[in-house]
Write an enzyme that holds these catalytic residues in place. Structure first.
Site, PDB file in Angstrom:
ATOM      1  N   ASP A 148     -24.161 -85.838 -56.312  1.00  0.00           N
ATOM      2  CA  ASP A 148     -24.981 -85.226 -57.352  1.00  0.00           C
ATOM      3  C   ASP A 148     -26.463 -85.226 -56.924  1.00  0.00           C
ATOM      4  OD1 ASP A 148     -25.200 -84.146 -60.063  1.00  0.00           O
ATOM      5  OD2 ASP A 148     -26.358 -85.962 -60.442  1.00  0.00           O
ATOM      6  N   LYS A 198     -29.200 -82.029 -56.047  1.00  0.00           N
ATOM      7  CA  LYS A 198     -30.570 -81.878 -56.561  1.00  0.00           C
ATOM      8  C   LYS A 198     -31.560 -81.746 -55.406  1.00  0.00           C
ATOM      9  CE  LYS A 198     -29.493 -84.311 -60.845  1.00  0.00           C
ATOM     10  NZ  LYS A 198     -29.560 -85.542 -61.616  1.00  0.00           N
TER      11      LYS A 198
END
Length: 870
Positions: free
Chosen positions: A726, A730
């Site tokens: 994750d 980003k």
């Protein structure tokens, strides 16, 4: 008023010691011993259409309106009772085609009027009306019998038959007005109005002759209230005729001009002239005033105003026309008059008064190099069109003369194209003309307004509104007078275009149709935030957000006007249908009434993300916290951004990094103002922030992970957080935003999931086995502490070396990253301007409320781009 006693009527009137000016003008002309018709402001003219006198109750109501008008002289023009004119035309058709049922049809006409008279009149009035009605009906039967035998009706025969409806309604009304105590005469306007036929189903009034005849009529019937028949007139040879389409309005305007009336009121069944067709634009407003030219333009484009001919006679004497609703007397109506000269500084009304559309038109485009500079090409083109009898609605030609493009009604286009091809047969063969092309299925949208000429930017605003609603314009025409700007668009876009331009000029309300995809934790929170804020946005900011659909992976709920968000959960549960993303898109975007559409993707689904390109291409804005599109394959990301840059369609994704924190917008602000990004470093995972902020002292790592899971900070399977994927997504999003062309696979990620546990069957099994690996993490923590450092899990974009990475790092205790609490995120931007001290954004970077808030602020950003006031 002392008006009538001077007009030679017999009633004894006492003169209260004064005689009004208008009356002095009326004194008898001794030499001729004849009454003169007074003219001027003392007269008001009223016209009542068929629906206004459609039944005995309505006729009574009309009489009341006449009685209440305080004008000195009243001239009332009436149409036949509703449906009667059609019944009369029907009689002629039947008689011409030798259909014997015309006899019973005449009896039906007789019955209708007889029953109406019996409800309204009694005694002598009733008897004299019925005897006249009998007499007329017998004449009609004789006339129709002749038509039946001949099998043909001449125009003057037809006009004679059709005109009876007006004769009867005028007499009925005059009896009722007289019954109400007003002195009143009825006028058969065939004795007064003289017209000359002017071809193509139109007539021109002969004002000089009509004025003479009106004087004569008045000397025989002096009266302060006159009820006249609309629609009918005579030719110079005293043959009965009619004023053709919208004839009664025309009669009223001519009468108004003949007596130089103060104003002409046209009574109808609508409150006035609307800014657009209210059936297509629910927010259309009644216009309080229109200039003669504006009314003219609007009516040309099919707005239900007045026939342009009606405006001509009154315009000559500056007589205002008032359009009012007979069924809604308090409504002020629309005044058509010469525009008041506006002093600077006064608040102007909307520059564009109204919008009208014409459907079912086709564009014809004649082009070729051989046209340029050849005199007479245009005349040959339109000569050919005229020979077919087609009506050209719009013409548009560039000054290069390379092509001429014009619009005609769709039903006439085949004949027009045929005629042009045969007329230019040689030029086409020789290649001087390259083609005669037909573009079918078009509509015309016209913006009408007097002030458009003297105001900058009206066209820009119009085309901007169309562009933002993703509507392509096929052709444009604007006259020098600039009372109207006409655009030709695809028929399917017509209502959406009308809504878009109307709301841009009139409502200043930015209305957005929304579709919410994924009503899970974040989607549901967003829906609740929208529910709580909708009224404020509408009231204070003129932003109208309407959720037209909500879809999950299995169920969706669609609505045509906007879902009631106070009960969206039960609506989705009880009234939902099987989810179908394509049908969902069509529904939310297909609503013609809302010019702007946005789809909000609150999922983490890559299948949904793969649709963004198609949605943006169709003019649908996209807002999302879903990282899959921006961190997916690089070529798809670049295609998405290229499309976004070259269209008016927006794609916002602030919530993909740091939930509601202003990270993307800060980065954009730096780049757009010319700053250069050197390095972005940050703690991007709320979960891992919480774990490492609490992993201190002697606590076991597995214990802190279990606590975070318990508190709801982690995904159902904590490995999804601990793997670092994750955070890597980003980092990729920020790297690409900064201009680096990186793939997800280019980023080295240090996973915190021990190698042997990556294949564990379930989250539970993983949590059971995690304590076996606590020692490794404890050792790393101990080493850091010995050096006065703390452990933090960070993502880094290194713009100078064009790479990114995700790893567990050590920071000194005085470093901002070391001072975080809870599950906060922190991001440091090091740039050319912020080199010594990085620019830091810090705050909660996870959680449904703040993520939904980030999406919501993107929705409002979109509204401001679409023209909402800032």
């Amino acid at each position: 008023s002392s008006f009538v006693s001077q007009w030679g009527r017999r009633e004894p009137y006492s003169l209260h010691g004064h005689v009004s000016c208008s009356v002095k003008a009326v004194l008898l002309d001794e030499s001729k011993e004849k009454l003169h018709l007074p003219k001027g402001d003392m007269w008001s003219v009223h016209k009542f259409g068929g629906t206004c006198v459609g039944s005995w109750e309505r006729i009574k109501n009309v009489a009341q309106i006449i009685v209440q008008d305080s004008s000195e002289g009243k001239l009332v023009v009436v149409s036949a009772m509703s449906k009667v004119t059609d019944m009369m035309y029907d009689l002629i058709d039947k008689a011409q085609s030798r259909d014997g049922s015309y006899v019973s049809a005449v009896d039906a006409v007789f019955e209708k009027h007889k029953l109406t008279a019996m409800d309204l009149l009694d005694g002598d009035d009733l008897a004299s009306f019925l005897s006249r009605l009998h007499h007329d009906i017998n004449n009609l039967k004789a006339m129709l019998r002749a038509i039946y035998i001949a099998g043909h009706a001449t125009e003057s025969f037809s006009d004679f038959v059709v005109g009876h409806g007006e004769l009867w309604s005028a007499q009925l009304l005059s009896y009722v007005v007289r019954k109400n105590g007003l002195d009143c005469e009825w006028m058969d306007t065939r004795e007064v109005l003289i017209v000359n036929p002017s071809g193509s189903n139109q007539v021109d009034p002969d004002f000089v002759e009509s004025e003479k005849r009106l004087e004569e009529w008045f000397s025989r019937h002096p009266s302060k209230t006159i009820v006249a028949t609309g629609f009918i007139a005579s030719t110079q040879q005293n043959i009965p005729t009619t004023l053709k389409r919208d004839g009664s309005d025309f009669s009223a305007a001519i009468m108004g001009a003949l007596v130089r009336a103060r104003q002409v009121t046209i009574w109808t069944d609508v409150d006035g002239v609307y800014s657009a067709d209210p059936r297509k634009v629910s927010e259309a407003v009644i216009l309080r005033t229109l200039s003669y030219q504006e009314a003219w333009e609007m009516s040309y484009f099919g707005a239900n105003v007045l026939h342009p001919r009606t405006i001509m006679p009154v315009m000559r004497y500056d007589i205002p026309i008032l359009i009012r609703n007979v069924f809604n007397l308090p409504a002020p109506g629309t005044m058509i008059c010469r525009p008041a000269e506006n002093e600077d500084g006064q608040k102007l009304e909307s520059l564009v008064k109204g919008f009208a559309t014409i459907d079912n038109v086709a564009l014809v485009n004649v082009e070729g190099t051989g046209m340029a500079g050849v005199p007479g090409t245009a005349s040959a083109i339109f000569g050919a069109v005229k020979d077919v009898g087609a009506n050209v609605i719009v013409i548009s030609q560039a000054s290069s003369e390379h092509s001429v493009c014009f619009a005609v009604p769709e039903k006439e286009v085949a004949a027009v194209a045929e005629a042009l091809k045969s007329r230019f047969h040689e030029a086409l063969n020789a290649g001087r003309l390259s083609q005669v092309a037909v573009i079918p299925n078009c509509s015309i949208l016209a913006a009408v307004g007097q002030k458009m000429a003297s105001t900058h930017g009206v066209s820009a605003t119009l085309f901007n509104a169309l562009a933002k609603a993703n509507i392509n314009v096929r052709a444009i025409a604007q006259g020098c007078s600039e009372y109207n700007i006409t655009v030709v668009i695809k028929r399917g876009d017509c209502i959406r275009a009308l809504r878009a331009v109307h709301s841009r000029f009139y409502l200043s309300k930015t209305t957005i149709a929304m579709g919410i995809i994924g009503p899970g934790l974040i989607g549901a929170t967003l829906l609740d935030q929208l529910r709580d804020q909708a009224a404020v946005l509408k009231e204070d900011f003129n932003i109208d957000l309407r959720v037209m659909g909500i879809t999950g992976s299995r169920t969706m709920f669609l609505n045509d006007v906007g879902i009631d968000l106070s009960r969206w959960r039960e609506l989705v549960k009880d009234k939902g249908e099987v989810a179908d993303l394509e049908k969902f898109r069509q529904h939310v975007h297909g609503n013609h009434f809302l010019p702007n559409t946005v789809l909000v993707d609150c999922t983490a689904d890559s299948n949904v993300a793969s649709c963004y390109h198609d949605w943006l291409r169709r003019g649908i804005h996209v807002i999302t916290p879903n990282k899959k599109a921006n961190s997916g394959p690089l070529d798809q990301y670049l295609k998405l951004r290229a499309l976004q840059r070259q269209s008016y369609t927006h794609y916002f994704y602030e919530a993909t990094v740091g939930a509601g924190l202003p990270i993307i917008s800060t980065l954009r602000g730096l780049l757009e103002t010319g700053d250069k990004i050197l390095r972005i470093e940050g703690i991007f995972s709320g979960t891992l922030s919480y774990i490492f902020n609490n992993f201190k002292g002697t606590r076991a790592f597995s214990n802190v992970v279990a606590e975070a899971k318990q508190a709801g900070y982690t995904e159902p399977d904590p490995r999804d957080d601990l793997s670092g994927t994750d955070v890597a997504r980003k980092v990729i999003i920020l790297a690409r935003e900064s201009g680096l062309k990186l793939e997800l696979s280019d980023i080295p990620v240090q996973s915190l999931v021990p190698e042997p546990l990556r294949a564990s069957a379930s989250a539970e099994e993983f949590m059971e086995q995690l304590p076996q690996y606590d020692n490794e993490m404890a050792r790393a923590r101990q080493e850091a502490e010995d050096a006065g450092d703390v452990l933090r899990y960070v993502g880094v974009v290194d713009a100078e070396s064009q790479q990114g990475l995700v790893e567990l790092r050590r920071y000194k205790k005085g470093h901002p990253f070391a001072q975080l609490a809870g599950s906060d995120n922190i991001i440091a931007f090091t740039t050319t301007r912020y080199k010594e001290q990085p620019l830091i954004v810090r705050g909660p970077g996870a959680g449904a409320q703040v993520t939904a808030g980030g999406i919501f602020s993107d929705i409002l950003l979109l509204a401001s781009y679409l023209g909402a006031p800032s």
